[in-house]
Write a protein that holds these residues in place. Structure first.
Motif, PDB file in Angstrom:
ATOM      1  N   ASN A  63       0.875  -1.226  -0.148  1.00 16.81           N
ATOM      2  CA  ASN A  63       0.255  -0.111  -0.161  1.00 16.81           C
ATOM      3  C   ASN A  63       0.774   1.150  -0.034  1.00 16.81           C
ATOM      4  O   ASN A  63       2.050   1.091   0.017  1.00 16.81           O
ATOM      5  CB  ASN A  63      -0.864  -0.058   1.173  1.00 16.81           C
ATOM      6  N   ARG A  64       0.264   2.180   0.256  1.00 21.29           N
ATOM      7  CA  ARG A  64       0.963   3.589  -0.099  1.00 21.29           C
ATOM      8  C   ARG A  64       1.870   3.720   1.285  1.00 21.29           C
ATOM      9  O   ARG A  64       2.836   4.443   1.042  1.00 21.29           O
ATOM     10  CB  ARG A  64       0.082   4.918  -0.029  1.00 21.29           C
ATOM     11  N   ALA A  65       1.543   3.064   2.307  1.00 16.94           N
ATOM     12  CA  ALA A  65       2.557   2.914   3.653  1.00 16.94           C
ATOM     13  C   ALA A  65       3.626   2.107   3.328  1.00 16.94           C
ATOM     14  O   ALA A  65       4.434   2.301   4.450  1.00 16.94           O
ATOM     15  CB  ALA A  65       1.974   3.074   4.738  1.00 16.94           C
ATOM     16  N   GLY A  66       3.757   1.404   2.462  1.00  8.47           N
ATOM     17  CA  GLY A  66       4.985   0.463   2.029  1.00  8.47           C
ATOM     18  C   GLY A  66       4.829  -0.809   2.869  1.00  8.47           C
ATOM     19  O   GLY A  66       5.740  -1.686   2.799  1.00  8.47           O
ATOM     20  N   GLN A  67       3.737  -1.262   3.101  1.00 10.52           N
ATOM     21  CA  GLN A  67       3.193  -2.346   3.987  1.00 10.52           C
ATOM     22  C   GLN A  67       2.868  -3.458   2.927  1.00 10.52           C
ATOM     23  O   GLN A  67       1.928  -3.214   1.888  1.00 10.52           O
ATOM     24  CB  GLN A  67       2.088  -2.394   4.699  1.00 10.52           C
ATOM     25  N   TRP A  68       3.493  -4.513   2.607  1.00 10.99           N
ATOM     26  CA  TRP A  68       3.227  -5.575   1.716  1.00 10.99           C
ATOM     27  C   TRP A  68       1.929  -6.266   2.125  1.00 10.99           C
ATOM     28  O   TRP A  68       1.732  -6.779   3.089  1.00 10.99           O
ATOM     29  CB  TRP A  68       4.185  -6.666   1.872  1.00 10.99           C
TER      30      TRP A  68
END
Length: 687
Positions: free
Chosen positions: A326-331
């Motif tokens: 996502n945009r927060a970098g969480q896969w």
């Protein structure tokens, strides 16, 4: 206050940071240092540095510790002032930390609820850890000793300011207009337009926190108001879909690959486009993919290239795996899976490969057999050639052995002739020398006989007078002495020559005094070249006894002397030969024969001991002198001979042998080579 008042005393033109202290004082950081104002004072009061002068650094950040200590962040490092102090002290560290603190540019600071000081500056987000507390103030510093922890680097942030405007919410999280940092969970969330942050360029030191915990940040396009209690990190798990799939450039509808994909023989390329359905900030979504059975690891890409491509895959079963964040970098936990089967062409099937292998093996076997047949035919030709060459070599060997036998026989005759020639030279010299005393003695005896007959006649005639008798007796005495002296000299020469010739003829091992034998030899050598202006000097210990071959030793020295007379000096040139004998130890003797002649050329030096090598073959020389001497030293004396020479500086032969010569000499070996010092080896022997 009911109205604004002007307080004078600020020397600079910019008030960069304000801090309301717990003691009621107002601290002012400016572009020319630190000031404070308290009730009852007319103006601002400057806080000087440790040298008593006004600080010249820009003050960008202020923080107050629970104990009342004021921390001052500037563009020239970190400073500190205790509650009971009136001056600023630079904060120090240990070793490299001290230099790091001095060059640090600080743009923001925060004293959190736990009393920890956070610093934002040129090295990113730092946490200050106090190493040594202040117990008493010295003359130079009253600041504590600290160290810095790079929290920003540990969390993966760049080593640059994180926003300067540091504040802490009630949960202990650190806030700026750019990031939310949770030290407890060691997580970072970047604030973007997707989170509602759109104030343009944020201004440093334009921030505050309200009593109810709201956070305010100012920018050139507005004011950001944050309620941290309502904030939650973005953890949306977006669906991941295949947006486009092409085989050899042809677009396939989803129904054709819903249950998996098959590539038929002849289909070469596969292109898959994918997308994560997080539209809040799609440009921040990250992707990675891999084709199991083909790729060893994940291949990372970003939102600008959401495409994977594979060409000429070998037949088999594969699986395309795609993951997105996502945009927060969480896969996303569940990756996208696409089974893939590549069907083989006929030439890629197992039966075809088996036929190819069998055909290849057959070709190899046929080739090996043909090659073996050629090798055997060639082997037969080689065998016949080898037999022919062997017969020719056997015949050549027999001819060579016959020639070698003849050559060795001729060499032995030449060596014997060489020895007799040198002995003949001694005979001629001694004979010439003996002839002189014998002639003188004969003349004196003849004259004495004539005088005796005259005296007899006068005695018979009774006419002999006393004076005549006295003259006769005086003359007779002189003649007798002359005869006796010359005969003694001749006997001495004969005795010396007999000893030398006996040693040379018999050459038997016996015990002898080396000095006596060499003295007789030198006496005979001097007679052999008496007309030449060549001197011979002998230095030998008088009590040195040997059990060796005096004849062999004499032959060696005679050869070296003849070689020097022939090659080292011109016929009318004067010179000096020298024989030095040294007792090396209880078993070894060293004999050095040297001359001061013209020396030996470097090109001739390595070959002087070779048989039949001479530089004067046109003058009748045969080149066996030094070869004979070399063989006598090694075979008869059991020693070794070396030669050193420099052109224009003479030549020196060094002979080392045992005091007790062996009954039978060792095998003949080649001359010993010398790697350094004067040039070695002699050109040829006397001929």
């Amino acid at each position: 206050f009911e109205r604004f008042e002007t307080r004078m005393g600020l020397s600079g033109n910019t008030a960069r940071r304000l801090l309301a202290g717990r003691d009621g004082r107002l601290w002012v950081g400016s572009n020319v240092g630190l000031y404070y104002w308290q009730s009852g004072t007319a103006g601002l009061i400057n806080v000087p540095d440790s040298r008593g002068q006004r600080a010249s650094a820009d003050v960008n950040a202020l923080a107050e510790a629970p104990d009342g200590r004021i921390w001052v962040g500037t563009n020239a490092g970190l400073f500190s002032k205790a509650d009971d102090e009136t001056i600023l002290h630079p904060v120090r560290g240990r070793g490299a930390e001290d230099e790091r603190l001095a060059r640090l540019t600080i743009v923001g600071m925060l004293m959190d609820s736990d009393g920890q000081l956070w610093i934002d500056g040129s090295e990113g987000l730092l946490q200050l850890a106090e190493l040594r507390s202040v117990t008493s103030c010295g003359e130079s510093s009253c600041a504590p000793e600290v160290s810095l922890r790079s929290v920003g680097r540990e969390l993966g942030l760049a080593t640059e300011p994180v926003g300067a405007n540091l504040m802490q919410d009630r949960r202990g999280r650190l806030w700026t207009q750019r990031y939310v940092i949770d030290p407890a969970t060691r997580t970072v969330h970047e604030l973007t337009r997707a989170d509602g942050v759109d104030i343009g360029t944020a201004w440093f030191r334009s921030y505050t926190q309200t009593r109810d915990g709201l956070l305010l940040f100012g920018g050139n396009r507005g004011l950001l108001l944050v309620d941290p209690e309502r904030f939650a990190p973005w953890d949306y798990q977006p669906p991941l879909v295949i947006s486009e799939l092409r085989i050899d450039g042809r677009l396939l509808p989803p129904l054709e690959w819903a249950e998996g994909l098959r590539l038929l023989p002849g289909q070469r390329s596969l292109n898959v486009e994918f997308a994560a359905l997080d539209f809040s900030a799609p440009q921040r979504n990250q992707y990675r993919y891999r084709l199991t059975g083909f790729d060893q690891d994940w291949i990372a890409t970003d939102s600008s290239r959401r495409l994977t491509s594979y060409n000429n895959l070998w037949p088999g079963r594969y699986q395309l795996q795609v993951q997105a964040s996502n945009r927060a970098g969480q896969w996303v936990d569940e990756p996208l899976l696409l089974p893939l089967r590549v069907l083989p062409a006929f030439w890629q099937t197992g039966w075809f490969l088996t036929l190819v292998v069998l055909f290849t093996v057959a070709l190899i076997v046929l080739g090996v057999r043909r090659h073996t047949a050629r090798l055997r035919a060639h082997e037969r030709v080689l065998e016949a050639t080898v037999n022919l060459r062997t017969q020719q070599m056997q015949q050549a060997k027999e001819h060579a052995e016959s020639a070698l036998t003849q050559l060795q026989s001729a060499q032995q005759h030449l060596v014997a002739a060489e020895k007799m020639a040198s002995l003949g030279q001694l005979v001629a010299g001694v004979a010439h020398e003996i002839n002189t005393p014998l002639g003188t003695a004969l003349t004196a005896a003849s004259h004495l006989s004539d005088e005796v007959r005259g005296i007899q006649r006068k005695l018979d005639a009774h006419s002999l007078r006393q004076r005549e008798l006295g003259d006769f007796l005086q003359m007779a005495q002189q003649a007798g002495e002359l005869v006796n002296h010359n005969l003694t000299r001749a006997a001495q020469l004969v005795r010396s020559f007999k000893q030398v010739s006996a040693d040379r003829s018999s050459d038997e091992r016996r015990e002898f005094v080396l000095a006596d034998s060499l003295s007789d030899l030198c006496e005979n050598l001097r007679l052999s070249w008496k007309p030449r202006l060549i001197g011979l000097e002998l230095r030998c210990p008088p009590d040195l006894r040997l059990a060796s071959y005096p004849g062999t030793l004499g032959q060696i020295i005679t050869t070296l002397a003849g070689n020097a007379l022939l090659h080292a000096y011109a016929p009318d040139q004067c010179g000096r030969l020298q024989i030095d004998v040294q007792a090396m130890d209880a078993d070894k003797v060293r004999l050095i024969f040297s001359d001061d002649g013209q020396g030996i050329a470097e090109t001739d030096l390595p070959r002087v001991f070779e048989p039949f090598y001479t530089t004067r073959r046109s003058e009748g020389c045969i080149g066996l002198g030094l070869h004979t001497a070399f063989n006598l030293v090694r075979a008869r004396l059991g020693g070794q001979i070396e030669v050193y020479s420099v052109v224009g500086q003479g030549t020196r032969f060094v002979v080392e042998f045992s005091r007790v010569a062996p009954s039978e000499g060792p095998e003949k070996r080649g001359p010993r080579a010398q790697g350094s010092g004067p040039r070695r080896a002699r050109a040829e022997g006397p001929d």
